[in-house]
Scaffold this active site. Structure first.
Site, short mmCIF file in Angstrom:
data_model
loop_
_atom_site.label_atom_id
_atom_site.label_comp_id
_atom_site.label_asym_id
_atom_site.label_seq_id
_atom_site.Cartn_x
_atom_site.Cartn_y
_atom_site.Cartn_z
N LYS A 20 -1.01 -13.69 -15.86
CA LYS A 20 -0.08 -12.58 -16.11
C LYS A 20 -0.73 -11.47 -16.97
CE LYS A 20 4.09 -15.43 -15.63
NZ LYS A 20 5.41 -15.80 -16.22
N TYR A 60 10.16 -12.34 -7.86
CA TYR A 60 11.09 -13.02 -8.77
C TYR A 60 12.55 -12.90 -8.32
CZ TYR A 60 7.54 -14.19 -12.27
OH TYR A 60 6.47 -14.75 -12.94
N GLU A 137 4.87 -18.62 -1.75
CA GLU A 137 4.22 -17.75 -2.73
C GLU A 137 2.76 -17.48 -2.37
OE1 GLU A 137 7.06 -19.12 -6.50
OE2 GLU A 137 4.90 -19.50 -6.58
N1 UDP Z 1 11.38 -15.87 -18.48
C1 UDP Z 1 11.84 -15.03 -19.47
N2 UDP Z 1 12.91 -15.44 -20.25
C2 UDP Z 1 13.51 -16.64 -20.06
C3 UDP Z 1 13.04 -17.48 -19.04
C4 UDP Z 1 11.97 -17.07 -18.28
O1 UDP Z 1 11.32 -13.94 -19.66
O2 UDP Z 1 14.46 -16.96 -20.78
C5 UDP Z 1 10.24 -15.43 -17.65
C6 UDP Z 1 8.94 -16.14 -17.98
O3 UDP Z 1 7.87 -15.23 -17.83
C7 UDP Z 1 8.90 -17.22 -16.92
C8 UDP Z 1 9.51 -16.50 -15.71
O4 UDP Z 1 10.53 -15.71 -16.28
O5 UDP Z 1 7.59 -17.69 -16.69
C9 UDP Z 1 10.09 -17.40 -14.64
O6 UDP Z 1 10.99 -18.29 -15.23
P1 UDP Z 1 11.05 -19.83 -14.80
O7 UDP Z 1 12.28 -20.40 -15.41
O8 UDP Z 1 10.88 -19.92 -13.32
O9 UDP Z 1 9.79 -20.46 -15.57
P2 UDP Z 1 8.35 -20.95 -15.09
O10 UDP Z 1 8.51 -21.62 -13.74
O11 UDP Z 1 7.46 -19.72 -15.02
O12 UDP Z 1 7.89 -21.91 -16.16
#
Ligand code: UDP
Length: 149
Positions: A20, A60, A137
């Site tokens: 990222k 997303y 993806e």
């Molecule tokens: N994210 C955020 N706030 C939150 C939860 C997630 O900004 O409260 C962002 C974070 O960058 C995360 C992405 O959204 O990696 C996708 O969220 P997910 O729950 O899918 O988490 P991941 O699979 O990336 O661990």
């Protein structure tokens, strides 16, 4: 008949990873790739690009009703990302282990997010969370001829 070889339980998978903007900004691409390679995953495709707002929103889309969606899309377009395909045994789960928990405050010792993430949003890496999402993806970023195992 007879016992199955142990290999039948071992699935070679591919998963989609994104380094990222918080990590590319701090010149951490190599350090993060080292974690994948030392963790048993092979980088079989890789490209650096800047996401457009449209791409970030589409990628997303499952989070579009969440409060953090707008901020997340802004963050993901704030600088270069490195999209990559990682290949190896149980690659989807293995990569999630190497990455650590979404919130770096909850991430285990030795994980990428524990060591590098700045916040729950700027958490350095994305990794597919299922084999089905991984296929979608990967296709979002790469064509078959760009993936060389
Ligand atoms: N994210 C955020 N706030 C939150 C939860 C997630 O900004 O409260 C962002 C974070 O960058 C995360 C992405 O959204 O990696 C996708 O969220 P997910 O729950 O899918 O988490 P991941 O699979 O990336 O661990």
């Amino acid at each position: 008949g007879g016992p199955q070889p142990r290999e039948t339980n071992m699935a070679i998978e591919r998963t989609l990873s994104i380094i990222k903007p918080d990590a590319t900004r701090r010149n951490l691409t190599g350090a993060i790739n080292d974690r994948f390679e030392k963790g048993g995953l092979r980088i079989v495709a890789q490209k650096r690009l800047r996401l457009t707002p449209e791409m970030a929103g589409q990628f997303y889309e499952v989070h579009k009703e969440r409060s953090f969606f707008g901020s997340l899309c802004e963050f993901m377009t704030s600088g270069p990302v490195v999209a990559q395909v990682l290949e190896g045994e149980n690659a989807v789960l293995r990569n999630r282990e190497i990455m650590g928990a979404t919130n770096p405050a909850n991430a285990a010792e030795g994980t990428i997010r524990k060591d590098f993430a700045e916040s729950i949003e700027a958490n350095s890496v994305h990794g597919s969370d299922s084999l089905e999402n991984a296929a979608n993806e990967i296709a979002f970023f790469f064509s078959e001829i760009e993936i060389v195992g």
